[in-house]
Design an enzyme around this catalytic site. Structure first.
Site, PDB file in Angstrom:
ATOM      1  N   LYS A  14       0.819  -1.215   0.000  1.00  9.13           N
ATOM      2  CA  LYS A  14       0.000   0.000   0.000  1.00  9.13           C
ATOM      3  C   LYS A  14       0.855   1.268   0.000  1.00  9.13           C
ATOM      4  O   LYS A  14       0.606   2.191  -0.767  1.00  9.13           O
ATOM      5  CB  LYS A  14      -0.940   0.031   1.224  1.00  9.13           C
ATOM      6  CG  LYS A  14      -1.904  -1.150   1.302  1.00  9.13           C
ATOM      7  CD  LYS A  14      -2.850  -1.018   2.493  1.00  9.13           C
ATOM      8  CE  LYS A  14      -2.169  -1.101   3.845  1.00  9.13           C
ATOM      9  NZ  LYS A  14      -1.633  -2.436   4.210  1.00  9.13           N
ATOM     10  N   ARG A  89      -9.391   0.632   8.856  1.00  7.55           N
ATOM     11  CA  ARG A  89      -9.003  -0.755   9.110  1.00  7.55           C
ATOM     12  C   ARG A  89     -10.072  -1.509   9.883  1.00  7.55           C
ATOM     13  O   ARG A  89      -9.895  -2.693  10.158  1.00  7.55           O
ATOM     14  CB  ARG A  89      -7.719  -0.762   9.947  1.00  7.55           C
ATOM     15  CG  ARG A  89      -6.475  -1.200   9.193  1.00  7.55           C
ATOM     16  CD  ARG A  89      -5.303  -1.005  10.145  1.00  7.55           C
ATOM     17  NE  ARG A  89      -4.179  -1.810   9.838  1.00  7.55           N
ATOM     18  CZ  ARG A  89      -3.102  -1.378   9.168  1.00  7.55           C
ATOM     19  NH1 ARG A  89      -3.055  -0.167   8.671  1.00  7.55           N
ATOM     20  NH2 ARG A  89      -2.079  -2.173   8.985  1.00  7.55           N
ATOM     21  N   ARG A 128      11.323  -7.158   4.666  1.00  6.14           N
ATOM     22  CA  ARG A 128      11.320  -5.728   5.027  1.00  6.14           C
ATOM     23  C   ARG A 128      11.888  -5.531   6.431  1.00  6.14           C
ATOM     24  O   ARG A 128      12.564  -4.538   6.699  1.00  6.14           O
ATOM     25  CB  ARG A 128       9.879  -5.200   4.954  1.00  6.14           C
ATOM     26  CG  ARG A 128       9.781  -3.704   5.220  1.00  6.14           C
ATOM     27  CD  ARG A 128       8.409  -3.153   4.891  1.00  6.14           C
ATOM     28  NE  ARG A 128       7.435  -3.415   5.936  1.00  6.14           N
ATOM     29  CZ  ARG A 128       6.132  -3.135   5.842  1.00  6.14           C
ATOM     30  NH1 ARG A 128       5.651  -2.601   4.741  1.00  6.14           N
ATOM     31  NH2 ARG A 128       5.314  -3.383   6.828  1.00  6.14           N
ATOM     32  N   ARG A 134      11.515  -2.053  11.873  1.00  2.60           N
ATOM     33  CA  ARG A 134      10.206  -2.126  12.524  1.00  2.60           C
ATOM     34  C   ARG A 134      10.078  -3.397  13.351  1.00  2.60           C
ATOM     35  O   ARG A 134      10.236  -4.496  12.826  1.00  2.60           O
ATOM     36  CB  ARG A 134       9.089  -2.074  11.472  1.00  2.60           C
ATOM     37  CG  ARG A 134       8.803  -0.685  10.995  1.00  2.60           C
ATOM     38  CD  ARG A 134       7.766  -0.664   9.898  1.00  2.60           C
ATOM     39  NE  ARG A 134       6.500  -1.312  10.283  1.00  2.60           N
ATOM     40  CZ  ARG A 134       5.402  -1.276   9.513  1.00  2.60           C
ATOM     41  NH1 ARG A 134       5.416  -0.632   8.370  1.00  2.60           N
ATOM     42  NH2 ARG A 134       4.316  -1.868   9.923  1.00  2.60           N
ATOM     43  N   ARG A 146      -0.686  -9.972  12.917  1.00  2.00           N
ATOM     44  CA  ARG A 146      -1.171  -8.858  12.078  1.00  2.00           C
ATOM     45  C   ARG A 146      -2.096  -9.376  10.978  1.00  2.00           C
ATOM     46  O   ARG A 146      -3.100  -8.750  10.673  1.00  2.00           O
ATOM     47  CB  ARG A 146       0.015  -8.099  11.467  1.00  2.00           C
ATOM     48  CG  ARG A 146       0.715  -7.242  12.513  1.00  2.00           C
ATOM     49  CD  ARG A 146       2.106  -6.876  12.076  1.00  2.00           C
ATOM     50  NE  ARG A 146       2.129  -6.000  10.921  1.00  2.00           N
ATOM     51  CZ  ARG A 146       3.210  -5.788  10.181  1.00  2.00           C
ATOM     52  NH1 ARG A 146       4.336  -6.390  10.473  1.00  2.00           N
ATOM     53  NH2 ARG A 146       3.153  -4.961   9.158  1.00  2.00           N
TER      54      ARG A 146
END
Ligand code: ADP
Length: 193
Positions: A14, A89, A128, A134, A146
């Site tokens: 996104k 969300r 990532r 993160r 998640r």
């Protein structure tokens, strides 16, 4: 006014695609994840609270993110449109957003939904995590949470927007450029409606 929602599970791309769209269409890009991470790095009260939820891969409470988005929309009356990324969300967030935008006469034009399979999402997020720093990208069980949170709380939004006839699905696998082309096509269809 062009108001778009870029929708999809964690790791669907996104943020990457929102950058392309924002530049092409001159929209204000609103990523709740980025805004929250900025609050965390600035050490604000909101950031300290949000971090507790984010590090475990859970959603920050609706009222927090809705308030954040409301502030930004109200402070930007002159934009050409918004691209929402990672928001809404939950159904509660989508309803609040509809009410906010309708009261300003700027409803959502369309929702572009990036479709990527679960195994590829996990692989992308772990990859990532090696560079993003993160916390929520570095642990397979947090990533699984998640995706579970997405399935339970966020997927119902697909029907919410299908019922409004605003949902445009896009294959989110392939090269970044290929996906950007598909997203651009979906946006063209939204504009032609
Ligand atoms: P990703 O799409 O890869 O999960 P984001 O940057 O969009 O990354 O979100 C990171 C985290 O920020 C989420 O797991 C959640 O804790 C929090 N967050 C972001 N947007 C929202 C939202 N709209 N509602 C609740 N929490 C959110």
């Amino acid at each position: 006014m062009l108001n778009l929602v870029l929708f999809g599970p964690p790791g669907a791309g996104k943020g990457t695609q929102a950058e392309f769209v924002k530049n092409k269409e001159t929209l204000l890009h609103l990523s709740t994840g980025e805004i929250l991470r900025r609050e965390i790095s600035n050490g604000t009260e909101l950031g300290v609270e949000a971090k507790k939820w984010m590090d475990g891969g859970n959603l920050v409470p609706d009222e927090v993110v809705i308030g954040m988005i409301r502030n930004i929309i109200e402070r930007n009356p002159d934009v050409k449109g918004f691209i929402f990324d990672g928001f809404p969300r939950t159904v509660a967030q989508a309803e609040a957003l509809d009410i906010m935008l309708e009261s300003m006469n700027i409803p959502i034009s369309g929702v572009v939904s990036l479709e990527v399979g679960e195994q590829e999402l996990t692989d992308r997020l772990l990859e990532r995590g090696k560079v993003s720093g993160r916390v929520d990208d570095q642990d397979e069980s947090i990533i699984a949470n998640r995706i579970a949170v997405y399935t339970k709380n966020t997927m119902p939004l697909l029907d919410y927007y299908k019922n409004q006839e605003k949902h445009f699905g896009v294959n989110g696998t392939g090269s970044i450029e290929e996906i950007a082309d598909r997203v651009a096509e979906a946006i063209q269809r939204i504009k032609n409606r």
